[in-house]
Write an enzyme that holds these catalytic residues in place. Structure first.
Site, PDB file in Angstrom:
ATOM      1  N   ALA A 248      64.875  45.810 -92.626  1.00 25.67           N
ATOM      2  CA  ALA A 248      64.183  45.339 -91.421  1.00 25.67           C
ATOM      3  C   ALA A 248      62.820  45.989 -91.225  1.00 25.67           C
ATOM      4  O   ALA A 248      62.261  45.922 -90.131  1.00 25.67           O
ATOM      5  CB  ALA A 248      65.051  45.590 -90.191  1.00 25.67           C
ATOM      6  N   ALA A 249      62.269  46.568 -92.270  1.00 23.43           N
ATOM      7  CA  ALA A 249      60.996  47.288 -92.119  1.00 23.43           C
ATOM      8  C   ALA A 249      59.891  46.367 -91.605  1.00 23.43           C
ATOM      9  O   ALA A 249      59.221  46.670 -90.609  1.00 23.43           O
ATOM     10  CB  ALA A 249      60.593  47.912 -93.447  1.00 23.43           C
ATOM     11  N   GLY A 250      59.681  45.248 -92.282  1.00 31.93           N
ATOM     12  CA  GLY A 250      58.631  44.325 -91.863  1.00 31.93           C
ATOM     13  C   GLY A 250      58.914  43.694 -90.513  1.00 31.93           C
ATOM     14  O   GLY A 250      57.992  43.488 -89.706  1.00 31.93           O
ATOM     15  N   ASP A 251      60.166  43.385 -90.244  1.00 31.51           N
ATOM     16  CA  ASP A 251      60.516  42.761 -88.966  1.00 31.51           C
ATOM     17  C   ASP A 251      60.295  43.720 -87.806  1.00 31.51           C
ATOM     18  O   ASP A 251      59.802  43.321 -86.743  1.00 31.51           O
ATOM     19  CB  ASP A 251      61.977  42.292 -88.990  1.00 31.51           C
TER      20      ASP A 251
END
Length: 307
Positions: A248-251
């Site tokens: 979920a880094a980009g989210d």
């Protein structure tokens, strides 16, 4: 109405293993988990945990995964009135392999996410018109995204587009985007070039500026993010952390960016804050379970500023 997020809701099926298998190879994994996710749901939860008012537009199936995702969104404080339930399609799922370095490989089966089309989004124009910001990704029907971006733009509502998973986009869509947030791979695909360095990322972003995007923020993983617009470019360094799970880094970055921009922060301030949220998210397992609360981010930033 606050932030309106138009996007996907998936149930993540996560396998943890020492490394990803080669073609035809079988490996033993260390753990398996079902985790609520989908890029839209993750970004909605990320912004809501930070204190934003968030309304989600999307679709799930009339099945157990769909009911669980709706309940999770409600628990996160996200408004779910505009999350529909498909009569014919199952809830979207994602098969995710996470290796011991925290890197992931993902296959998405969109299911009900692709059922929402142009007519559905047209009916929700009153919701979009009241938004402070609209956030979208590309795990849903592309023509629906194009219409939503055009609709928001016509009402003067800024659009964040996270172009993931990457695909070819029309100049018309890009002209309706205030903030485009690709990672290095996605920036390269959109610009038609290889991106292997920060200099490459800037070159790709400048090509995208020519297509009508107002601001490009290229996320660079542990190296932070690069802001490119007609005023110039600026590299915002990341925060060194031990990655456990990058799912979920980009989210988390996109949800945090939306929260900061709608809170009146400058783009530079918003990106630094979003870098911190992304760093905290990769330090924990899972998608939504890894997303930090506002107090946690503020403490992290305070500690990172100490000499």
């Amino acid at each position: 109405m606050g932030i309106v997020i138009i996007g996907s809701l998936n149930m993540d099926m996560v396998v943890r293993t020492s490394r990803a298998p080669e073609a035809g190879e079988t490996l033993f994994g260390q753990a398996f988990a079902l985790s609520p996710g989908g890029k839209g749901a993750n970004q909605a939860a990320a912004a809501a945990r930070l204190g934003a008012e968030v309304t989600m537009i999307g679709r799930v199936g009339k099945d157990g995964f769909g009911r669980e995702l709706l309940e999770v969104m409600r628990q996160e404080g996200v408004h779910t009135d505009y999350i529909g339930q498909s009569e014919t399609q199952a809830t979207g799922v994602a098969s995710i392999v996470v290796d011991e370095e925290g890197e992931n490989r993902i296959i998405v089966v969109p299911g009900a996410n692709l059922e929402m089309g142009r007519e559905d989004i047209a009916a929700l124009e009153p919701v979009i018109r009241q938004a402070e910001m609209v956030v979208m990704q590309l795990e849903t029907d592309l023509s629906m995204c194009e219409q939503a971006a055009s609709m928001a733009h016509s009402h003067g509502i800024p659009v964040i587009l996270n172009p993931a998973p990457a695909r070819v986009l029309t100049d018309e869509l890009l002209q309706h985007v205030a903030y485009l947030t690709p990672n290095e791979t996605e920036a390269g695909i959109l610009a038609g070039m290889a991106v292997n360095s920060i200099a490459d990322a800037e070159q790709a972003a400048r090509l995208l500026l020519q297509k009508g995007v107002e601001n490009i923020i290229v996320t660079l993983g542990s190296k932070g993010a690069l802001i490119v617009n007609h005023a110039g470019s600026r590299h915002i360094p990341g925060f060194p952390v031990q990655a456990v799970d990058t799912v979920a880094a980009g989210d988390s970055f996109n949800g945090a960016l939306a929260y900061q921009l709608t809170s009146g922060k400058t783009l530079t301030e918003a990106v630094r804050f979003a870098n911190a949220v992304g760093a905290l998210a990769v330090g924990k397992q899972g998608a939504i379970p890894s997303l930090p609360q506002l107090a946690e981010v503020e403490q992290f930033l305070k500690e990172s500023a100490r000499p």
